[in-house]
Every structure is written in structure tokens, then in C-alpha cells.
Design a protein around this motif. Structure first.
Motif, PDB file in Angstrom:
ATOM      1  N   ASP A  70       0.852  -1.183   0.109  1.00 44.63           N
ATOM      2  CA  ASP A  70      -0.022  -0.060   0.069  1.00 44.63           C
ATOM      3  C   ASP A  70       0.931   1.355   0.011  1.00 44.63           C
ATOM      4  OD1 ASP A  70      -2.308  -1.322  -0.116  1.00 44.63           O
ATOM      5  OD2 ASP A  70      -2.591  -1.345   2.045  1.00 44.63           O
ATOM      6  N   MET A  71       1.949   1.233   0.786  1.00 40.60           N
ATOM      7  CA  MET A  71       2.998   2.402   0.704  1.00 40.60           C
ATOM      8  C   MET A  71       3.498   2.567  -0.529  1.00 40.60           C
ATOM      9  SD  MET A  71       5.154   1.832   4.303  1.00 40.60           S
ATOM     10  CE  MET A  71       4.310   2.475   5.779  1.00 40.60           C
ATOM     11  N   MET A  72       3.703   1.603  -1.276  1.00 44.20           N
ATOM     12  CA  MET A  72       4.381   1.804  -2.608  1.00 44.20           C
ATOM     13  C   MET A  72       3.233   2.330  -3.655  1.00 44.20           C
ATOM     14  SD  MET A  72       6.696  -1.823  -2.694  1.00 44.20           S
ATOM     15  CE  MET A  72       7.439  -1.258  -4.135  1.00 44.20           C
ATOM     16  N   TYR A  73       2.264   2.010  -3.488  1.00 41.45           N
ATOM     17  CA  TYR A  73       1.081   2.307  -4.422  1.00 41.45           C
ATOM     18  C   TYR A  73       0.426   3.825  -3.877  1.00 41.45           C
ATOM     19  CZ  TYR A  73       0.896  -1.844  -7.514  1.00 41.45           C
ATOM     20  OH  TYR A  73       1.166  -3.018  -8.180  1.00 41.45           O
ATOM     21  N   GLY A  74       0.878   4.120  -2.603  1.00 42.78           N
ATOM     22  CA  GLY A  74       0.131   5.418  -2.046  1.00 42.78           C
ATOM     23  C   GLY A  74       0.982   6.417  -1.829  1.00 42.78           C
ATOM     24  N   GLY A  75       1.893   6.569  -2.897  1.00 46.78           N
ATOM     25  CA  GLY A  75       2.858   7.663  -2.953  1.00 46.78           C
ATOM     26  C   GLY A  75       4.083   7.652  -2.103  1.00 46.78           C
ATOM     27  N   MET A  76       4.243   6.498  -1.437  1.00 43.78           N
ATOM     28  CA  MET A  76       5.556   6.243  -0.454  1.00 43.78           C
ATOM     29  C   MET A  76       5.305   6.963   0.888  1.00 43.78           C
ATOM     30  SD  MET A  76       9.206   6.513  -2.721  1.00 43.78           S
ATOM     31  CE  MET A  76       8.982   8.132  -3.088  1.00 43.78           C
ATOM     32  N   ARG A  77       3.878   7.131   0.998  1.00 41.55           N
ATOM     33  CA  ARG A  77       3.362   7.591   2.379  1.00 41.55           C
ATOM     34  C   ARG A  77       3.800   6.862   3.552  1.00 41.55           C
ATOM     35  NH1 ARG A  77      -0.770  11.359   2.411  1.00 41.55           N
ATOM     36  NH2 ARG A  77       0.072  11.881   0.518  1.00 41.55           N
ATOM     37  N   GLY A  78       4.475   7.497   4.287  1.00 48.57           N
ATOM     38  CA  GLY A  78       4.871   6.708   5.581  1.00 48.57           C
ATOM     39  C   GLY A  78       6.189   5.958   5.642  1.00 48.57           C
ATOM     40  N   ILE A  79       6.787   5.894   4.313  1.00 50.26           N
ATOM     41  CA  ILE A  79       8.228   5.170   4.200  1.00 50.26           C
ATOM     42  C   ILE A  79       9.152   6.068   4.747  1.00 50.26           C
ATOM     43  CG2 ILE A  79       9.873   4.661   2.698  1.00 50.26           C
ATOM     44  CD1 ILE A  79       7.598   3.518   0.851  1.00 50.26           C
ATOM     45  N   ARG A  80      10.058   5.581   5.772  1.00 44.56           N
ATOM     46  CA  ARG A  80      11.023   6.444   6.301  1.00 44.56           C
ATOM     47  C   ARG A  80      12.528   6.004   5.360  1.00 44.56           C
ATOM     48  NH1 ARG A  80      10.139   4.233  12.567  1.00 44.56           N
ATOM     49  NH2 ARG A  80       8.171   5.217  12.856  1.00 44.56           N
ATOM     50  N   GLY A  81      12.513   7.127   4.668  1.00 47.71           N
ATOM     51  CA  GLY A  81      13.614   6.863   3.796  1.00 47.71           C
ATOM     52  C   GLY A  81      14.602   8.026   3.351  1.00 47.71           C
ATOM     53  N   LEU A  82      14.333   9.093   4.112  1.00 44.29           N
ATOM     54  CA  LEU A  82      14.918  10.458   3.905  1.00 44.29           C
ATOM     55  C   LEU A  82      15.725  10.934   5.116  1.00 44.29           C
ATOM     56  CD1 LEU A  82      12.696  12.407   1.686  1.00 44.29           C
ATOM     57  CD2 LEU A  82      14.843  11.207   0.885  1.00 44.29           C
ATOM     58  N   VAL A  83      16.884  11.342   4.970  1.00 42.16           N
ATOM     59  CA  VAL A  83      17.681  12.185   6.137  1.00 42.16           C
ATOM     60  C   VAL A  83      17.521  13.710   6.078  1.00 42.16           C
ATOM     61  CG1 VAL A  83      19.589  12.566   7.297  1.00 42.16           C
ATOM     62  CG2 VAL A  83      19.089  10.241   6.747  1.00 42.16           C
ATOM     63  N   THR A  84      16.870  14.634   6.645  1.00 43.25           N
ATOM     64  CA  THR A  84      16.908  15.978   6.621  1.00 43.25           C
ATOM     65  C   THR A  84      17.335  16.543   8.114  1.00 43.25           C
ATOM     66  OG1 THR A  84      15.179  15.572   4.869  1.00 43.25           O
ATOM     67  CG2 THR A  84      15.217  17.887   5.902  1.00 43.25           C
ATOM     68  N   GLU A  85      18.219  17.342   7.909  1.00 39.64           N
ATOM     69  CA  GLU A  85      18.802  17.784   9.262  1.00 39.64           C
ATOM     70  C   GLU A  85      17.902  18.942   9.597  1.00 39.64           C
ATOM     71  OE1 GLU A  85      21.076  16.229  10.722  1.00 39.64           O
ATOM     72  OE2 GLU A  85      21.908  14.907   9.275  1.00 39.64           O
ATOM     73  N   THR A  86      17.395  19.580   8.966  1.00 43.73           N
ATOM     74  CA  THR A  86      16.865  21.011   9.157  1.00 43.73           C
ATOM     75  C   THR A  86      15.671  20.961  10.056  1.00 43.73           C
ATOM     76  OG1 THR A  86      15.844  20.979   7.095  1.00 43.73           O
ATOM     77  CG2 THR A  86      18.053  22.192   7.383  1.00 43.73           C
TER      78      THR A  86
END
Length: 468
Positions: A70-86
Motif C-alpha cells: 500500500d505504501m508503494m502504491y500510495g505515494g510512498m506515504r509513511g516510508i522512512r527513507g530520507l535524512v533531513t537535518e533542518t
């Protein structure tokens, strides 16, 4: 009770992580005294690089979540996959800039003389360094941006030759992209500069770009809505927001304060939103900050991202016309229920991540309560805030029945005379530059690689999960 204290109850008390330890929310970090932001960054980056190397060495194989079909078809919603420091967006607390909530930023960040709202220059310093800047450090950023604000002649010519039917965001994005003729990063890369210096050139480009954006945005506004009259020149005695407001043609001190607030709270919303992710993604290919930010602005121009406040304002204005002035809560409830039953939504309510009232909505509400409490459109927005959440809860479909930032910003701009709704996303873009470019500098400082997730087609995905 002060605004900061009032809103603090909404967002809760925070503990902030800094250099491996927890700091109380009342602690104010003034680590560096230098007014040269680049010098401060040069000292911070090696510490952060070492911290991340050690963290990855110990925990690089640790799992942080799972991915469902569902996450893959749903716009990657909720997938933890980025690092953003700000910044980090908590579903229950809202946005935190380097650990600080919006009310805390309003309380701790420097303001203009006689003003109450935080200067965006101070928030930019915070986003880059994690430190609350001094007034002297913020003044130094204002001075430096004023000195870097000159626009290349070829960009001015291009802007002046655009047809009036070209959307303001298209003009904004094109002008940003064209300014990559000035990119120090692109020049340095072509000359073979060592990758350890990438962050410095990214920083220089980002400072130049942020400095120039208000002038570009003002030229677009005045070409489209003020008969092409050129904006006033940059005044070295004014801060970034004040110069922007003046170039648009607004000198009301309250509007200038609104601009400072607006430009501060729209800067960043962690890394997964379209404009932030697009900037990061394109930057990961080592495209220069001009090209990267232009890509982010093309994402912001979409109706599901940056155009939301415009859609809210259109809907609210039509509601006001349909109801014919002040109405009872009961009459308004009937209207909202009929709207929902017809299959429509109430724009400005709900959020992809947040599960409470957006703190950015609340600080704008506080501003309106102080400066325009009797404005009819604001009173309707306030009445909607009173009525709509309960209806959405009763309906049972909305994951978040509370208003987001877009439910309020357009009303404030309308009140002070900036009524050209097609332009609102450009203002959003001027603000968003601070967050996504600060993040881009850290991407290069940390040597993050090109982003390349794995994709599947549906047959392959069915095979992977054992579906027939």
C-alpha cells in the motif's frame, strides 16, 4: 498570557537533542559569537561528519521501518527513507526547526526593532547551525543578503519579456533556472574542485539565490499586477522581509510584520514534501542549487502542494457569498454537512502527516486576533475552526479534522491588500528557499550520494509478495 506561552501549550514542551545530549526547551543555544555564518559552518561540519560516521558504523544495519505494498502504491506515504537535518514534522506536535517549535522560535529568535515576529534571517541561521543566533548575527545576514541581491541583466530582460498569461510560478521557476549562469558550484565542479569543498560552493550559491529571490518575485508581481512599474531598489538599512514588502509596494508596518512571520513559518516542513524532496533529489545528482531549487518550485506549483492556500481562499470567499454575511453556527453546520454529503471536501482541513491543529495555523490566528479581529473573512475562518472539526469527527472519514496552514494565510494577505491569489505560491517559494537550500548545503557537507530507490512493476511486486 503571551503568544509564545499560549501556543506552547498547543505544541507541548520539547526536549532537544544536541551533541548527543538532551537539552530542556528553555535552553537557548548561542554556541558561536562570530557573525560570519560560513565560518560557523566550517567549525560545525567536521563535528557533524564525525558524528554520522560513528553512528553509521555502529547502527548502519539497523532497521528503521517496513515497506508495504500500500505504501508503494500510495505515494510512498509513511516510508522512512530520507535524512533531513533542518526540521522534523511530528504528527502530534507539528513542525520543529532544529528541535524548536514555532512558539519557541517566536520567543527566542531575534526580531526587528519595534517588531514582535521572528526575522527569517534568524531562522535560516538556526536551520544551518542548530544555534539560536544573536541579533548581531542576524543583522550580518541581512547585510550580506542585501549586498548579494543584484539580478543578472539577462534575467531581468527575460522576466520583462514574459507574456502576461504565463503563470507567476512558471516565471519564478524559469528565472531561478536561468540564474544558474552565476553558479559558483557549477563553475567549481567543471574546474575539478575537490568534493570536500562542494558544501562551500553550495553555500555560496544558496546565499546568492536567497538574496536575489525577493527582487525576482517583486519584478514578477509588478509586471503582472502593477503595470510593469519596476520595484524600488534594495535598501541596505532594511531586513530581507521588509525589502521584499517594499519592492512589492507595501509599506504598512503590520504587513511587514506579517511578511516576517509568513516567510519564517513556511521555510521548511521536513524533507518528504514535494518541494523539499524535489530539491534534494535533483541536488543529489550534483545539479547546482539554482537547478535544484527550480525543480522544487515546479513541484510547489502543483495544486496538491503550494496552491492549496489559493484554493482555500476561493472556497471561503464563495462560502461567504453564499451565506450572505454573518450566520449562526447552526446554519454554517448545515452548509458544511451539505458540502460533505455532495462528495466535496472542506479545503484547508487535514494534513498528510499532522494529527492536530497545525501550529502554523495557530500563529497566524494569533496574529489575526491581534491585528484584524473584526475582519469579516477572518471571523468566518474563525467560525469554521469552531464548527468544522466536530463535523469531520462525526463524519468519521478524516484522519485529521484540524486546520492546516493553508486555512489561514490567504485571509491575512487579502486583508492587507495583496489580493492576487495566483501570486501566493511565489511568496511561499521565496520562504521555502531557506529550508530546502539549508538542507541542500548539509547534503553536500555530508557527502550524500545520488538518490536512486529501487522500483518494481506490478507483476514483479506480485511475485515478490507471493501473490497469485
Amino acid at each position: 498570557m503571551s503568544r509564545a506561552k499560549t501556543l506552547g501549550r498547543i505544541t507541548g514542551t520539547a526536549l532537544k537533542l544536541h551533541k548527543g545530549g538532551l537539552l530542556s526547551a528553555s535552553h537557548c543555544r548561542h554556541v558561536s559569537s562570530s557573525t560570519n555564518l560560513k565560518d560557523v559552518m566550517e567549525k560545525l561540519i567536521p563535528e557533524k561528519q564525525k558524528e554520522i560516521v560513528e553512528f553509521r558504523k555502529k547502527h548502519g544495519s539497523s532497521k528503521v521501518g517496513e515497506v508495504t505494498v500500500d505504501m508503494m502504491y500510495g505515494g510512498m506515504r509513511g516510508i522512512r527513507g530520507l535524512v533531513t537535518e533542518t526540521s522534523v514534522l511530528d504528527p502530534d506536535e507539528g513542525i520543529r526547526f532544529r528541535g524548536y517549535s514555532i512558539p519557541e522560535c517566536q520567543e527566542k529568535l531575534p526580531t526587528a526593532p519595534g517588531g514582535e515576529e521572528p526575522l527569517p534571517e534568524g531562522l535560516f541561521w538556526l536551520l544551518l547551525t542548530g544555534e539560536i543566533p544573536s541579533k548581531e548575527q542576524v543583522d550580518a545576514i541581512s547585510k550580506e543578503w542585501n549586498e548579494r541581491a543584484e539580478i543578472p541583466n539577462h534575467v531581468i530582460t527575460m522576466l520583462n519579456n514574459f507574456p502576461s498569461k504565463l503563470h507567476p510560478m512558471s516565471q519564478f521557476s524559469a528565472a531561478i533556472c536561468a540564474m544558474n549562469s552565476e553558479s559558483k558550484f557549477a563553475k567549481g565542479y567543471s574546474e575539478g574542485i575537490h568534493k570536500s569543498k562542494y558544501w562551500e560552493l553550495c553555500y555560496e550559491d544558496s546565499m546568492d539565490l536567497i538574496a536575489k529571490l525577493p527582487t525576482i518575485a517583486a519584478i514578477i508581481y509588478r509586471n503582472l499586477y502593477r503595470e510593469g512599474n519596476p520595484p524600488d531598489s534594495i535598501d541596505n538599512k532594511k531586513d530581507w522581509s521588509w525589502n521584499y514588502a517594499s519592492m512589492l509596494g507595501f509599506e504598512d508596518p503590520q504587513f511587514v510584520e506579517l511578511m516576517r512571520l509568513y516567510l519564517a513559518i513556511h521555510t521548511d516542513h521536513e524533507g518528504g514534501n514535494v518541494s523539499a524532496h524535489a530539491t534534494h533529489l535533483v541536488g543529489s545528482a550534483l545539479s547546482d542549487p539554482y537547478l535544484s531549487f527550480s525543480a522544487g518550485m515546479n513541484g510547489l506549483a502543483g495544486p496538491l502542494h503550494g496552491l492549496a492556500n489559493q484554493e482555500v481562499l476561493v472556497w471561503t470567499t464563495k462560502l461567504q457569498e453564499a451565506l450572505g454575511g454573518e450566520v449562526s453556527d447552526e446554519h454554517l453546520r448545515d452548509y458544511i454537512w451539505n458540502t460533505l454529503k455532495s462528495g466535496q471536501v472542506v479545503p484547508g482541513y487535514g494534513h498528510a502527516v499532522l494529527r492536530k491543529t497545525d501550529p502554523r495555523y495557530m500563529c497566524q490566528r494569533e496574529f489575526a486576533l491581534k491585528h484584524l479581529p473584526n475582519d469579516p473573512l477572518f471571523k468566518l475562518v474563525a467560525q469554521l475552526y469552531k464548527v468544522v472539526p466536530d463535523i469531520l469527527i462525526e463524519q468519521g472519514k478524516a484522519k485529521n479534522p484540524w486546520p492546516n496552514v493553508d486555512a489561514h494565510s490567504g485571509v491575512l494577505l487579502q486583508y492587507y491588500g495583496l489580493r492576487e491569489m495566483n501570486y501566493y505560491t511565489v511568496m511561499f517559494g521565496v520562504s521555502r528557499a531557506l529550508g530546502v537550500l539549508a538542507s541542500l548545503v548539509w547534503d553536500r557537507a555530508l557527502g550524500l550520494p545520488i538518490e536512486r530507490p529501487k522500483s518494481f512493476d506490478t507483476p514483479s511486486l506480485k511475485k515478490l509478495v507471493g501473490a497469485s
